[in-house]
Design an enzyme around this catalytic site. Structure first.
Site, PDB file in Angstrom:
ATOM      1  N   LYS A 210       0.821  -1.309   0.090  1.00  0.00           N
ATOM      2  CA  LYS A 210      -0.023  -0.069  -0.061  1.00  0.00           C
ATOM      3  C   LYS A 210       0.907   1.299  -0.002  1.00  0.00           C
ATOM      4  CE  LYS A 210      -3.923  -2.141   2.261  1.00  0.00           C
ATOM      5  NZ  LYS A 210      -5.075  -1.642   3.324  1.00  0.00           N
TER       6      LYS A 210
ATOM      7  N   TYR B 113     -12.508  -2.076  -3.948  1.00  0.00           N
ATOM      8  CA  TYR B 113     -13.036  -2.319  -2.344  1.00  0.00           C
ATOM      9  C   TYR B 113     -14.617  -2.387  -2.213  1.00  0.00           C
ATOM     10  CZ  TYR B 113      -8.409  -1.918   0.097  1.00  0.00           C
ATOM     11  OH  TYR B 113      -7.256  -2.058   0.553  1.00  0.00           O
TER      12      TYR B 113
ATOM     13  N   PHE C 195     -15.853   3.454   6.840  1.00  0.00           N
ATOM     14  CA  PHE C 195     -14.475   3.721   6.202  1.00  0.00           C
ATOM     15  C   PHE C 195     -14.180   3.762   4.742  1.00  0.00           C
ATOM     16  CE2 PHE C 195     -14.399  -0.752   7.893  1.00  0.00           C
ATOM     17  CZ  PHE C 195     -13.859  -1.265   6.743  1.00  0.00           C
TER      18      PHE C 195
ATOM     19  N   ARG D 213      -2.315 -14.312   4.458  1.00  0.00           N
ATOM     20  CA  ARG D 213      -3.224 -13.716   5.517  1.00  0.00           C
ATOM     21  C   ARG D 213      -2.426 -14.055   6.903  1.00  0.00           C
ATOM     22  NH1 ARG D 213      -7.510 -11.356   4.057  1.00  0.00           N
ATOM     23  NH2 ARG D 213      -8.382 -11.352   6.151  1.00  0.00           N
TER      24      ARG D 213
ATOM     25  N   THR E 291      -5.923  -7.283  10.862  1.00  0.00           N
ATOM     26  CA  THR E 291      -5.952  -5.758   9.849  1.00  0.00           C
ATOM     27  C   THR E 291      -5.355  -4.397  10.733  1.00  0.00           C
ATOM     28  OG1 THR E 291      -7.902  -6.761   9.268  1.00  0.00           O
ATOM     29  CG2 THR E 291      -7.757  -4.424   8.653  1.00  0.00           C
TER      30      THR E 291
ATOM     31  N   ARG F 216       2.172  -6.822   9.088  1.00  0.00           N
ATOM     32  CA  ARG F 216       1.470  -5.425   9.595  1.00  0.00           C
ATOM     33  C   ARG F 216       2.125  -5.146  11.092  1.00  0.00           C
ATOM     34  NH1 ARG F 216      -4.378  -7.473   7.455  1.00  0.00           N
ATOM     35  NH2 ARG F 216      -4.277  -6.352   5.472  1.00  0.00           N
TER      36      ARG F 216
ATOM     37  N   ASN G 182      -2.077   0.098   6.802  1.00  0.00           N
ATOM     38  CA  ASN G 182      -1.474  -1.374   7.403  1.00  0.00           C
ATOM     39  C   ASN G 182      -0.758  -1.899   6.450  1.00  0.00           C
ATOM     40  OD1 ASN G 182      -3.556  -1.951   5.477  1.00  0.00           O
ATOM     41  ND2 ASN G 182      -4.706  -3.077   7.116  1.00  0.00           N
TER      42      ASN G 182
ATOM     43  N   HIS H  52      -2.124  -5.644   1.475  1.00  0.00           N
ATOM     44  CA  HIS H  52      -3.530  -5.936   1.526  1.00  0.00           C
ATOM     45  C   HIS H  52      -3.358  -7.584   0.937  1.00  0.00           C
ATOM     46  CE1 HIS H  52      -7.729  -6.774   0.001  1.00  0.00           C
ATOM     47  NE2 HIS H  52      -6.965  -7.357  -1.126  1.00  0.00           N
TER      48      HIS H  52
ATOM     49  N   GLU I 217      -9.592 -10.422  -7.809  1.00  0.00           N
ATOM     50  CA  GLU I 217      -8.724  -9.355  -7.448  1.00  0.00           C
ATOM     51  C   GLU I 217      -7.505  -9.274  -8.303  1.00  0.00           C
ATOM     52  OE1 GLU I 217      -7.709  -9.327  -3.348  1.00  0.00           O
ATOM     53  OE2 GLU I 217      -9.665  -8.549  -2.819  1.00  0.00           O
TER      54      GLU I 217
HETATM   55  P1  CMP Z   1      -7.507  -4.484   3.587  1.00  0.00           P
HETATM   56  O1  CMP Z   1      -6.946  -5.791   4.047  1.00  0.00           O
HETATM   57  O2  CMP Z   1      -6.884  -3.664   2.446  1.00  0.00           O
HETATM   58  O3  CMP Z   1      -9.159  -4.383   3.568  1.00  0.00           O
HETATM   59  C1  CMP Z   1      -9.875  -3.528   3.614  1.00  0.00           C
HETATM   60  C2  CMP Z   1      -9.065  -2.245   4.316  1.00  0.00           C
HETATM   61  O4  CMP Z   1      -9.967  -1.151   5.205  1.00  0.00           O
HETATM   62  C3  CMP Z   1      -8.300  -2.998   5.652  1.00  0.00           C
HETATM   63  O5  CMP Z   1      -7.265  -3.650   4.816  1.00  0.00           O
HETATM   64  C4  CMP Z   1      -8.070  -1.603   6.318  1.00  0.00           C
HETATM   65  O6  CMP Z   1      -6.677  -0.883   6.010  1.00  0.00           O
HETATM   66  C5  CMP Z   1      -9.228  -0.436   6.250  1.00  0.00           C
HETATM   67  N1  CMP Z   1      -9.972  -0.343   7.225  1.00  0.00           N
HETATM   68  C6  CMP Z   1     -10.087   0.805   7.661  1.00  0.00           C
HETATM   69  N2  CMP Z   1     -10.966   0.803   9.058  1.00  0.00           N
HETATM   70  C7  CMP Z   1     -11.191  -0.290   9.162  1.00  0.00           C
HETATM   71  C8  CMP Z   1     -11.759  -1.058  10.028  1.00  0.00           C
HETATM   72  N3  CMP Z   1     -12.435  -0.147  10.999  1.00  0.00           N
HETATM   73  N4  CMP Z   1     -12.033  -2.282  10.051  1.00  0.00           N
HETATM   74  C9  CMP Z   1     -11.676  -3.105   8.979  1.00  0.00           C
HETATM   75  N5  CMP Z   1     -10.611  -2.250   8.003  1.00  0.00           N
HETATM   76  C10 CMP Z   1     -10.464  -1.131   8.078  1.00  0.00           C
END
Ligand code: CMP
Length: 136
Positions: free
Chosen positions: A12, A52, A60, A88, A94, A105, A115, A118, A129
């Site tokens: 990212k 997304y 968010f 994962r 996350t 992460r 973070n 992805h 994807e």
């Molecule tokens: P990612 O795995 O890229 O998938 C969705 C992204 O939303 C996640 O990583 C986070 O970076 C972002 N995000 C922001 N706020 C939240 C939240 N409250 N819960 C989960 N994902 C979040």
């Protein structure tokens, strides 16, 4: 048992901005992933919204799409046995503050938004994807 899978990984904007892409790629290789395809790109906000869209009802969502389109990213197709689940595990939770020691992460993430990486959350989404970034 052979269970060769592909998954999509994104380094990212926060990590690319800190020039961490080579170090993060080394983590994947050291953990048995083969990088089958990769490119450094910057996507538009509407492309981020499409990517997304599973999160479009989340509070968010707008911030997430602004963020993913805010700077260059590195998108990669990773391959190994059980690639989806193993990626994962390697990424960790996350929220970097909740991620286990040694995970990407935990090591590189700044916040739940920033973070650093992805990864696809299922084999089905991995196919979607990968096709999004590397049209077959
Ligand atoms: P990612 O795995 O890229 O998938 C969705 C992204 O939303 C996640 O990583 C986070 O970076 C972002 N995000 C922001 N706020 C939240 C939240 N409250 N819960 C989960 N994902 C979040």
């Amino acid at each position: 048992m052979n269970n060769l899978e592909k998954t999509l990984s994104i380094i990212k904007p926060d990590a690319v901005e800190r020039n961490l892409q080579e170090e993060i790629k080394k983590n994947f290789i050291d953990n048995g992933f083969e990088i089958k395809n990769e490119k450094k790109i910057q996507i538009s906000k509407s492309e981020a919204e499409e990517f997304y869209k599973v999160h479009q009802s989340k509070p968010f969502y707008a911030e997430l799409c602004n963020y993913l389109s805010s700077g260059p990213i590195v998108v990669m197709v990773l391959e190994k046995n059980n690639a989806v689940i193993d990626n994962r595990k390697l990424m960790g939770a996350t929220d970097p503050t909740k991620a286990d020691e040694g995970t990407l992460r935990k090591k590189y993430g700044i916040s739940i938004d920033k973070n650093s990486v992805h990864g696809s959350d299922s084999i089905e989404n991995a196919k979607i994807e990968i096709n999004f970034f590397f049209k077959s």
